[in-house]
Scaffold this active site. Structure first.
Site, short mmCIF file in Angstrom:
data_model
loop_
_atom_site.label_atom_id
_atom_site.label_comp_id
_atom_site.label_asym_id
_atom_site.label_seq_id
_atom_site.Cartn_x
_atom_site.Cartn_y
_atom_site.Cartn_z
N LYS A 33 0.84 -1.20 0.00
CA LYS A 33 0.00 0.00 0.00
C LYS A 33 0.88 1.25 0.00
O LYS A 33 0.65 2.19 -0.78
CB LYS A 33 -0.92 -0.02 1.22
CG LYS A 33 -2.00 1.05 1.16
CD LYS A 33 -2.76 1.14 2.47
CE LYS A 33 -3.68 -0.01 2.71
NZ LYS A 33 -4.99 0.15 2.06
N ARG B 62 -3.54 2.75 8.32
CA ARG B 62 -3.84 1.47 7.66
C ARG B 62 -2.60 0.60 7.59
O ARG B 62 -1.50 1.10 7.39
CB ARG B 62 -4.30 1.69 6.22
CG ARG B 62 -5.58 2.45 6.08
CD ARG B 62 -5.76 2.78 4.60
NE ARG B 62 -6.64 3.90 4.43
CZ ARG B 62 -7.92 3.83 4.08
NH1 ARG B 62 -8.47 2.65 3.88
NH2 ARG B 62 -8.65 4.90 3.94
N GLY C 100 -8.01 -7.32 4.06
CA GLY C 100 -8.86 -7.38 5.25
C GLY C 100 -8.29 -8.16 6.43
O GLY C 100 -8.95 -8.30 7.44
N MET D 239 -5.54 -7.49 8.25
CA MET D 239 -4.99 -6.68 9.34
C MET D 239 -5.87 -5.45 9.55
O MET D 239 -6.91 -5.32 8.94
CB MET D 239 -3.56 -6.33 9.01
CG MET D 239 -2.66 -7.56 9.06
SD MET D 239 -0.99 -7.17 8.65
CE MET D 239 -1.13 -6.63 6.98
N ARG E 147 -2.80 -1.37 -6.34
CA ARG E 147 -1.94 -2.56 -6.21
C ARG E 147 -2.29 -3.51 -7.35
O ARG E 147 -3.36 -3.36 -7.97
CB ARG E 147 -2.17 -3.26 -4.87
CG ARG E 147 -3.58 -3.72 -4.72
CD ARG E 147 -3.89 -4.27 -3.35
NE ARG E 147 -5.33 -4.48 -3.24
CZ ARG E 147 -5.95 -4.75 -2.12
NH1 ARG E 147 -5.30 -4.84 -0.99
NH2 ARG E 147 -7.25 -4.94 -2.12
N HIS F 102 -15.41 -8.85 0.59
CA HIS F 102 -14.37 -9.71 1.15
C HIS F 102 -14.48 -11.13 0.62
O HIS F 102 -13.51 -11.74 0.18
CB HIS F 102 -14.49 -9.68 2.68
CG HIS F 102 -13.59 -10.65 3.35
ND1 HIS F 102 -14.00 -11.91 3.70
CD2 HIS F 102 -12.29 -10.58 3.65
CE1 HIS F 102 -12.98 -12.55 4.23
NE2 HIS F 102 -11.94 -11.77 4.22
N SER G 158 15.13 -43.07 -18.07
CA SER G 158 14.02 -42.25 -17.58
C SER G 158 13.85 -42.47 -16.08
O SER G 158 13.72 -43.61 -15.63
CB SER G 158 12.74 -42.65 -18.33
OG SER G 158 11.65 -41.93 -17.81
N CYS H 178 9.58 -39.76 -15.63
CA CYS H 178 8.18 -40.10 -15.88
C CYS H 178 7.41 -40.39 -14.59
O CYS H 178 6.29 -40.87 -14.63
CB CYS H 178 8.09 -41.28 -16.84
SG CYS H 178 8.90 -42.75 -16.23
N TYR I 77 13.47 -34.41 -21.24
CA TYR I 77 12.01 -34.34 -21.22
C TYR I 77 11.42 -34.68 -19.86
O TYR I 77 12.07 -35.32 -19.03
CB TYR I 77 11.39 -35.24 -22.29
CG TYR I 77 11.54 -36.74 -22.06
CD1 TYR I 77 10.63 -37.43 -21.28
CD2 TYR I 77 12.60 -37.44 -22.63
CE1 TYR I 77 10.76 -38.80 -21.07
CE2 TYR I 77 12.74 -38.80 -22.42
CZ TYR I 77 11.82 -39.48 -21.64
OH TYR I 77 11.95 -40.82 -21.43
C1 PEP Z 1 7.89 -44.47 -11.02
O1 PEP Z 1 8.19 -45.32 -10.21
O2 PEP Z 1 8.18 -43.27 -10.89
C2 PEP Z 1 7.11 -44.84 -12.20
C3 PEP Z 1 6.85 -43.96 -13.14
O3 PEP Z 1 6.64 -46.11 -12.25
P1 PEP Z 1 5.33 -46.63 -11.47
O4 PEP Z 1 4.66 -45.42 -10.90
O5 PEP Z 1 4.51 -47.33 -12.47
O6 PEP Z 1 5.92 -47.50 -10.45
#
Ligand code: PEP
Ligand code: MG
Length: 879
Positions: A21, A90, A99, A101, A334, A449, A762, A829, A849
């Site tokens: 403020k 304020r 609101g 404080m 603000r 509010h 992965s 994954c 990825y």
């Molecule tokens: C994991 O273990 O992260 C995975 C992707 O395999 P799951 O969840 O199928 O065990």
């Protein structure tokens, strides 16, 4: 150290010191906008006060100096009845906490000054109204006397005079009310209402500092992850009055629509009222465009000011203003809170208008916004009418049982979803609002509010439903003669303002084109590829629509779990002879080939990572305990011929389940271990995949399958399974990329060795987290909540990646793998692949990825872009 700054001199100070403020007031003052003069006592003073339980020694001297300067500037003097200076005090922390404080208005009034003000304004009604408000606020904020004592006295007086509106009370009535208020003050505070304006000022500043520590502020900070040690600033400002008659008023506005994001100024105002009347939702305000009809010049000036504010702050602003006798004053600006939908639209439009860059637009989107956008909406059948309609204050929809108080909401929410129904909400209700699935109020506007807080929380809310009567005491609500009791179910839509009786099915909402445009900007910036975890052709198609660049994990065993396939899978597992097993496998192979073909087709041209069977086989069989019960029951009864067959089958099955039983199956015969000890299953899977691939190639398609071996911990394991897979592929004249999951800590420690044998790796961070912590994925929920509550963990490591532990293992593996094979493709994954903080880490560690569930894809694309932008910022800071 200096603790007090006039608005005009605070140039160069940040929100950290001035609070939001204070910084806004200072910026507006410097922009030449009409801001009533004043000064800010910094957050530093508040922090010092909380740390030492007393104010810094030079604070009051600085306040005196700033006050004198203010008196000179205004030509008015605090406590002087002839030229009275009245002040507002304020709070204002770095992050907006609407609101939460405290605020005190009309400070400087006493028995003498109120007479002076009457003489000066020739308006006793106004002067005594201001005085009674000061007494009530001072009692509440400084002394802690509950407001309801004063509210009841006001209601009693109105009743005695036979009037409904405060405005219908006369000057004499209000004079009498001041006497009553002073008596109430003395009774509850134990001393007279303080007549010294200097004392009032000091106490008000201290009360603002103290209010940083109150329960509702602490709850709000916890909910919004605001650190507890920031402190609040206190802003002391000359009062202007919106309740001086028909050419005065007060209001709040947004430079753009905070719900849809449309680029029109949006807001509400009340004539002849003070600011708290709008925010508290006690009177229902008028839309800002109506100001044109009442005070056209002020309306134009306000529209112009809104434009200036946006240009200066380069963001949608939420502003407060007061009109005193036809003159506009800006009281606050603000960055405005906005719905998820508006967040996208505004960021998009500001970038298109050239006010901010696309990168800036992207970095302003909070990922939760996207998730909110996917909130469901009620699907009503033809002719199904809403019970009630109010203002659509916070989008999304929810069903739940009716509760009438915040405390009840907290209780009921432990077992069932609930809707908090109240006349209006106040900051005291914050804990209940956080627990409820939806909020419904009878009064208040779009900036009340309830509306502001619910939008911030992403909690669906309908406010100002005028046909609603709430009787909290009796535990009932009434709508046009219909009575609904606590515990009955309602469905509300905060997007349309509709309220339905009972539970209405909910459907996913649509995303606006701006969302997709921003996502396409994100795609242009991010370095991480985003794939999906998908096991069915439908999931694959949805994933592709949501921008997946392939499938990072297809859990093939999920195909086995289909109801009609389970008997076949069991037949394969329990086969008494090689021939029996072969027959079952052949049937399964046909099914898997069809599945693979459909998935590869849905992702034609994009990589599809097929993971070979992972879970222990007993997961496909009935539970041992169920079988035991069945066998025992059958054993104890006389059996018909048919029952005898069932009994014998159940006994055999029980024996086999006992053989397969493992004390700790998650660390048992699964993943690569299963492939090695029972290669027939993975051979079947690879044959099915190879056939599907060859079929599609023959049709001129571009299938890009990759084969992933789960749960490997040694290079030898991987090499062994790889060899089996390659032999099968060779029989189809195919070469496909073959890789491994990294799910056990040892795999991280020998990342280089695995890389030698793999075309890609992965990280399966679900299992990796389980094995690194030694917390069971399936059972840890029992204590993780307590751990987070007690601060032993700051978050659930199955939801957000533990960078210190699991993350260190991942970094080691990445570095080792890249040393051995620089071109190796690395991904993740586990569930963390769709979580924003974790995505930031995966970007930094240099993965290629992330793969996540299809509904988190949009957020992942955005998070990946934000990770790139954050990295750039960090690099720029380091350079
Ligand atoms: C994991 O273990 O992260 C995975 C992707 O395999 P799951 O969840 O199928 O065990
Ligand atoms: Mg796993």
């Amino acid at each position: 150290m200096k603790f007090v700054y006039a608005f005009s001199e605070a140039n160069g100070l940040s929100k950290d010191q001035l609070g939001g403020k204070g910084a806004g007031l200072s910026a507006m003052t410097r922009l030449g906008l009409p801001v009533p003069p004043g000064f800010t006592v910094t957050t530093e003073a508040c922090r010092a006060y909380h740390m030492h339980r007393q104010t810094p020694h030079n604070l009051w001297m600085e306040v005196q100096d700033a006050l004198q300067a203010l008196e000179q500037q205004t030509g008015k003097v605090l406590g002087n009845p002839e030229r009275p200076l009245l002040l507002s005090v304020r709070s204002g922390a770095k992050f907006s906490m609407p609101g939460m404080m405290d605020t005190i208005l009309n400070l400087g009034l006493n028995d003498e000054v109120v007479e002076g003000l009457t003489a000066l304004t020739q308006d006793a009604r106004f002067a005594f109204d201001a005085y009674r408000r000061l007494i009530q606020m001072f009692a509440d904020v400084v002394v802690g006397v509950p407001r309801h004592h004063f509210e009841t006295a006001l209601e009693d007086l109105k009743m005695a005079r036979g009037v409904q509106e405060d405005l219908s009370l006369t000057a004499e009535d209000l004079q009498e009310l001041v006497t009553t208020y002073k008596r109430l003050f003395k009774r509850h505070a134990g001393f007279e209402f303080p007549q010294s304006p200097q004392f009032q000022l000091q106490e008000a500043i201290l009360a603002v500092f103290k209010s940083w520590g109150n329960r509702r502020a602490a709850t709000y900070r916890k909910l919004h992850h605001i650190p507890d040690d920031l402190g609040t600033a206190a802003n002391v400002q000359a009062m202007v009055f919106g309740n001086l008659g028909a050419t005065s008023g007060t209001g709040v506005g947004f430079t753009r629509n905070p719900i849809s994001g449309d680029p029109q100024v949006f807001g509400e105002f009340l004539l002849n009222a003070q600011g708290e009347d709008v925010v508290a939702g006690i009177r229902t305000p008028l839309p800002l465009c109506d100001l044109q009809n009442h005070l056209p010049e002020v309306h134009d000036q306000l529209m112009h000011t809104a434009g200036l504010l946006e240009k200066h702050f380069k963001d949608m602003q939420d502003f407060e203003f007061t009109i005193e006798a036809g003159r506009l004053y800006m009281l606050q600006t603000r960055a405005g809170k906005r719905s998820a939908r508006a967040a996208f639209k505004i960021a998009h439009d500001l970038a298109q208008e050239g006010l901010i860059s696309r990168e800036e637009a992207l970095s302003r989107i909070q990922l939760e916004s996207l998730e909110q956008l996917m909130y469901p909406q009620p699907v009503t059948h033809h002719g199904q009418k809403a019970l009630l309609k109010g203002l659509p204050a916070s989008p999304g929809a929810a069903s739940g049982v009716v509760v009438f108080s915040a405390d009840e909401a907290v209780e009921v929410a432990k077992t069932r979803p609930c809707i908090l129904v109240t006349p209006e909400t106040s900051p005291e209700d914050i804990h209940g609002m956080a627990s409820a699935k939806g909020i419904l109020t009878a009064r208040g506007g779009m900036t009340s509010h309830a509306a502001v807080v619910a939008r911030g929380m992403g909690c669906p809310a309908v406010v100002g439903a005028e046909d609603l009567r709430v009787d909290r005491e009796a535990g009932v609500m009434q709508v046009k003669g219909l009575t609904i009791r606590a515990g009955e179910t309602l469905t509300i839509s905060g997007s349309t303002g509709e309220v339905f009786l009972g539970e209405i099915p909910l459907q996913d909402s649509q995303l606006d084109p701006e969302v997709f445009e921003i996502l396409s900007w994100a795609d242009g910036i991010r370095k991480l590829e985003v794939r999906a975890n998908a096991d069915t052709p439908q999931d694959a198609r949805r994933a592709r629509e949501n921008g997946a660049q392939g499938i990072g994990l297809c859990r093939t065993e999920h195909m086995f779990f289909a109801e009609e396939r389970i008997p076949l899978v069991r037949k394969m597992i329990l086969a008494a002879s090689a021939q029996e097993e072969l027959e079952a496998l052949r049937l399964l192979q046909n099914m898997q080939r069809r599945d693979f073909e459909a998935i590869l087709l849905a992702m034609d041209g994009l990589p599809v990572t097929i993971r070979l069977i992972d879970p222990p086989l007993h997961e496909f069989l009935p539970q041992m305990s169920d079988l035991l019960v069945k066998v025992t029951q059958l054993a104890q009864q006389e059996r018909s011929e048919a029952e005898e067959t069932t009994y014998q089958e159940a006994r055999e099955l029980l024996e086999r389940v006992k053989q397969l039983h493992e004390v700790n199956p998650m660390m048992g015969l699964r993943g690569a271990r299963l492939g090695i000890t029972r290669p027939s299953i993975i051979c079947m899977q690879v044959h099915a995949l190879a056939e599907a691939t060859c079929n599609l190639l023959a049709q001129g398609k571009k299938p890009r399958p990759e084969i992933m071996i789960p749960l490997t911990g040694t290079a030898q394991e991987l090499a062994y399974v790889r060899h089996i897979v390659e032999e099968v592929l060779a029989s189809h004249d195919l070469h496909l990329p073959i890789g491994s999951m990294i799910e056990v800590p040892r795999a991280c420690l020998v990342g280089g060795q695995l890389a030698d044998t793999a075309d890609f790796l992965s990280f399966g961070t679900n299992d990796l987290t389980q094995m690194t912590y030694g917390y069971s994925r399936d059972d840890a929920a029992r204590f993780l909540g307590t751990y987070v509550e007690k601060g032993i963990l700051t978050f659930d490591p199955f939801t957000r990646l533990d960078e210190d532990g699991v993350g260190t293992l991942i970094s080691m593996a990445v570095q080792d793998a890249r040393r051995k094979k620089p071109e190796i493709k690395l991904g993740i994954c586990g569930e963390h692949g769709g979580e924003a903080h974790s995505i930031g880490f995966f970007h930094q560690v240099g993965l290629d990825y992330v793969s996540c569930s299809p509904f988190r894809l949009l957020a992942a694309r955005l998070a990946a872009a934000q990770a790139t932008l954050n990295n750039h910022t960090q690099e720029a800071v380091l350079a």
